[in-house]
Design a protein around this motif. Structure first.
Motif, mmCIF file in Angstrom:
data_model
loop_
_atom_site.group_PDB
_atom_site.id
_atom_site.type_symbol
_atom_site.label_atom_id
_atom_site.label_comp_id
_atom_site.label_asym_id
_atom_site.label_seq_id
_atom_site.Cartn_x
_atom_site.Cartn_y
_atom_site.Cartn_z
ATOM 1 N N GLN A 141 -4.354 8.254 1.811
ATOM 2 C CA GLN A 141 -6.058 8.192 1.798
ATOM 3 C C GLN A 141 -6.166 7.236 0.769
ATOM 4 N N ARG A 142 -5.431 7.110 -0.310
ATOM 5 C CA ARG A 142 -5.828 6.066 -1.345
ATOM 6 C C ARG A 142 -5.464 4.653 -0.922
ATOM 7 N N ALA A 143 -4.427 4.554 -0.029
ATOM 8 C CA ALA A 143 -4.284 3.274 0.729
ATOM 9 C C ALA A 143 -5.192 2.813 1.604
ATOM 10 N N TYR B 202 0.713 -1.149 -0.067
ATOM 11 C CA TYR B 202 0.103 -0.195 0.098
ATOM 12 C C TYR B 202 0.999 1.250 -0.028
ATOM 13 N N LEU B 203 1.820 1.218 0.584
ATOM 14 C CA LEU B 203 2.859 2.300 0.734
ATOM 15 C C LEU B 203 3.860 2.463 -0.708
ATOM 16 N N TRP B 204 3.947 1.275 -1.594
ATOM 17 C CA TRP B 204 4.505 1.421 -2.703
ATOM 18 C C TRP B 204 3.737 0.806 -3.852
ATOM 19 N N LEU C 70 1.284 4.548 8.257
ATOM 20 C CA LEU C 70 1.930 4.928 6.992
ATOM 21 C C LEU C 70 2.548 6.223 7.460
ATOM 22 N N ARG C 71 1.906 7.178 7.831
ATOM 23 C CA ARG C 71 2.302 8.583 8.160
ATOM 24 C C ARG C 71 3.465 8.599 9.145
ATOM 25 N N PHE C 72 3.129 8.175 10.449
ATOM 26 C CA PHE C 72 4.161 8.154 11.427
ATOM 27 C C PHE C 72 5.198 7.432 11.315
ATOM 28 N N LEU C 73 5.152 6.084 10.669
ATOM 29 C CA LEU C 73 6.179 5.486 10.507
ATOM 30 C C LEU C 73 7.358 6.238 9.615
ATOM 31 N N LEU C 74 6.747 6.749 8.585
ATOM 32 C CA LEU C 74 7.623 7.350 7.773
ATOM 33 C C LEU C 74 7.996 8.623 8.315
#
Length: 606
Positions: A110-112, A24-26, A155-159
């Motif tokens: 949001q797409r993920a 989902y990230l890539w 996704l947001r906080f890990l990255l």
């Protein structure tokens, strides 16, 4: 299982979740989304570089002002102002590139979230009826809700929290080693190591408490939804206080855990402050000694202080971010467990669509039970010739409704076969099978939408005129017209704003609109009064012409015109024939008929 084994299993579970999140990230086949990820990471790096450089300008401004303190000149003042402006520009650059990073990445997150929500929704509909009747809807919806929210957060906080923090700490460590000496690096490393160790240990403890909170939250939600869905039953038995007490028991447990969570948060925050303050004090003492012996300038002292404060700010959020990431992993793990639930009923590879030529239905030596230890149907043989109506009657628990569930392939037969026009239902697609069958169930459940929407659910592309024709055939058009909003009237959750008979007629209209070649009428007129039932029976009889119809009925008066009547008892056919033939046989059917006629006469006299 030991705590060490539990921790190992949990780490493995978290790694599995991260592996599942990676696509989902890539996202494959989406170059635009991948480009956004790359640009967001570049913005992140630029922001961190600007943040790490900022204290150098602060140091320069302080040293310039200190050097010109005794004999200030225009050059000194101009240099200090320029360095101060550069300091402000770098601070703005750090903030600006961070905001740019978020703006670029938001579409990816949001797409993920949308993709995962859709996959979960589709998968839940693909699971068998057996799975859904054993799960509580309230708990299931809460698991899905938390899991979907978790992916965007993760996704947001890990990255953008963990990775930037590591990057910034590495840069500051290198600066302390190069610009100052190894003592400063040692203090920073020891402080950060102790801080991270303390934060993770306490947070692990708090995660266990949070998991228990989630369980209580889910349980309370299940009880609330279950109680509200059965609102009428609660009222019938004056059980409001009982339901409130059940709900309060779960909320009391949640309250206790929530209080414990807040206490442990206070302990975590204070412990973090002690460690950070200790590290800051040690570094500031070293810098003060350096200024005193002339090896450092006042600007160096200020820069050391700025760096320590700069790295403590993201460290202060480490505990909460780590906790939330762990919680997101737990929530997503529960949701991925749902996604890994295998669908009991699946289409064979390259299965063809059902072709209906006449619509003959044949149950051949069918054996089936919901539980392996309790068989419902024992070698059922039942054939519905093309274009004919076959009624299935019998006492409750005889297996009548099971025939309908097998016909729709909510379950597969365990022995024998079920064929339509010679095609085994296990060899064709479920979608095409259900597209060719219409059903009017005993209890019609409606969506919380308009009456028009609920009727058109049988054929979404139907015109308004076709919807109204179906409503007229079901004898509900005049009632709908009498409502202030007509076909735009919202029926309420599960159709509770309509009476049982009105809901049933909407269900009949919906099936009439679908116009399928095969019909299943499962106690289709059970909720109707005698006068309305007679009219609906005529409509159903007209609708059944030229179609294969299975009528499941308790009221025998509704099936007297069937081409064949099957009497089912304990999953075995005990009698079959026409109404007249079965009465002449004076067997089980005749006994049921006489009893029901006597009950009807008693009601009429009463």
């Amino acid at each position: 299982m030991t705590d060490a084994t539990d921790a190992k299993a949990e780490r493995k579970s978290s790694l599995n979740v991260l592996r599942k999140v990676a696509p989902y990230l890539w996202p494959a086949g989406q170059p635009a989304m991948r480009a956004r990820v790359v640009l967001a990471m570049l913005a992140l790096v630029v922001a961190k570089i600007a943040t790490v450089i900022t204290p150098f300008f602060f140091k320069g401004a302080v040293d310039t002002l200190t050097a010109g303190q005794d004999a200030p000149t225009v050059m000194f003042v101009t240099g200090a102002v320029a360095l101060t402006i550069a300091y402000a520009v770098m601070r703005l650059a750090g903030v600006g590139f961070n905001q740019l990073r978020d703006a670029i990445f938001v579409r990816v997150g949001q797409r993920a979230m949308r993709r995962l929500a859709l996959e979960t929704f589709e998968h839940m509909h693909a699971l068998s009826m057996r799975y859904h009747i054993t799960r509580k809807t309230g708990g299931l919806s809460r698991i899905i809700e938390r899991g979907i929210k978790g992916i965007e957060f993760l996704l947001r906080f890990l990255l953008f929290s963990i990775i930037p923090l590591i990057l910034e700490l590495l840069m500051v460590a290198i600066i302390f080693f190069v610009v100052f000496d190894v003592r400063y690096l040692g203090v920073v490393v020891v402080t950060i190591a102790l801080y991270i160790w303390f934060t993770f240990r306490v947070t692990e403890w708090r995660v266990k408490i949070r998991r228990d909170m989630n369980k209580q939250d889910t349980e309370a939600n299940q009880k609330a939804i279950d109680s509200l869905l059965n609102f009428e039953t609660v009222k019938y038995f004056s059980a409001e206080r009982r339901e409130a007490a059940r709900y309060d028991v779960s909320m009391a447990s949640y309250e206790g855990l929530a209080i414990k969570t807040n206490y442990t948060l206070g302990f975590l925050n204070f412990g973090q402050s002690v460690l950070i303050t200790g590290g800051l004090l040690a570094v500031m003492i070293l810098a003060a000694m350096g200024v005193q012996d002339g090896s450092l300038t006042v600007g160096d002292f200020v820069m050391v202080n700025a760096y320590m404060i700069q790295i403590t700010m993201p460290l202060n959020f480490l505990g909460s971010v780590y906790r939330e990431i762990r919680q997101a992993l737990v929530d997503m793990g529960e949701m991925f467990d749902l996604l890994e639930q295998p669908a009991e009923i699946t289409d064979k590879p390259n299965a063809p669509d059902l072709r209906v030529d006449g619509g003959e239905i044949a149950f051949s030596d069918v054996v089936f039970g919901y539980d392996p230890e309790r068989t419902i149907l024992h070698g059922l043989d039942l054939t519905v010739p093309a274009g004919q109506t076959v009624a299935v009657v019998g006492p409750s628990g005889s297996g009548k409704s099971t025939i309908g569930r097998l016909l729709f392939r909510f379950y597969d037969v365990q022995q024998g076969s079920l064929k339509i026009d010679g095609q085994d239902v296990r060899d064709i697609t479920q979608e095409s099978l259900r597209a060719h069958i219409g059903v009017v169930p005993q209890d019609t459940v409606l969506f919380n939408d308009t009456i028009g929407y609920n009727i058109a659910y049988g054929r979404p592309n139907a015109s308004r005129a076709e919807v109204e024709e179906a409503a007229k055939a079901a004898q509900i058009h005049e009632f709908i017209q009498s409502l202030p909003q007509g076909y735009e009237t919202v029926v309420g959750e599960r159709g509770l704003k309509l009476s049982g008979g009105e809901k049933q007629r909407v269900g009949i209209a919906r099936t009439l609109l679908k116009n399928p070649p095969i019909l299943l009428l499962d106690e289709a007129t059970s909720a109707l009064d005698s006068e309305t039932e007679q009219g609906i029976q005529e409509a159903l009889k007209a609708m059944g012409k030229g179609r294969s119809v299975i009528t499941i009925a308790h009221r025998l008066s509704t099936v007297v015109h069937a081409d064949q009547i099957i009497v089912l008892e304990r999953g075995v056919v005990v009698e079959r024939g026409t109404h007249d033939a079965l009465l002449a046989k004076n067997g089980r059917y005749a006994s049921m008929w006489q009893r029901q006629q006597a009950e009807s006469e008693e009601r009429a006299l009463a």
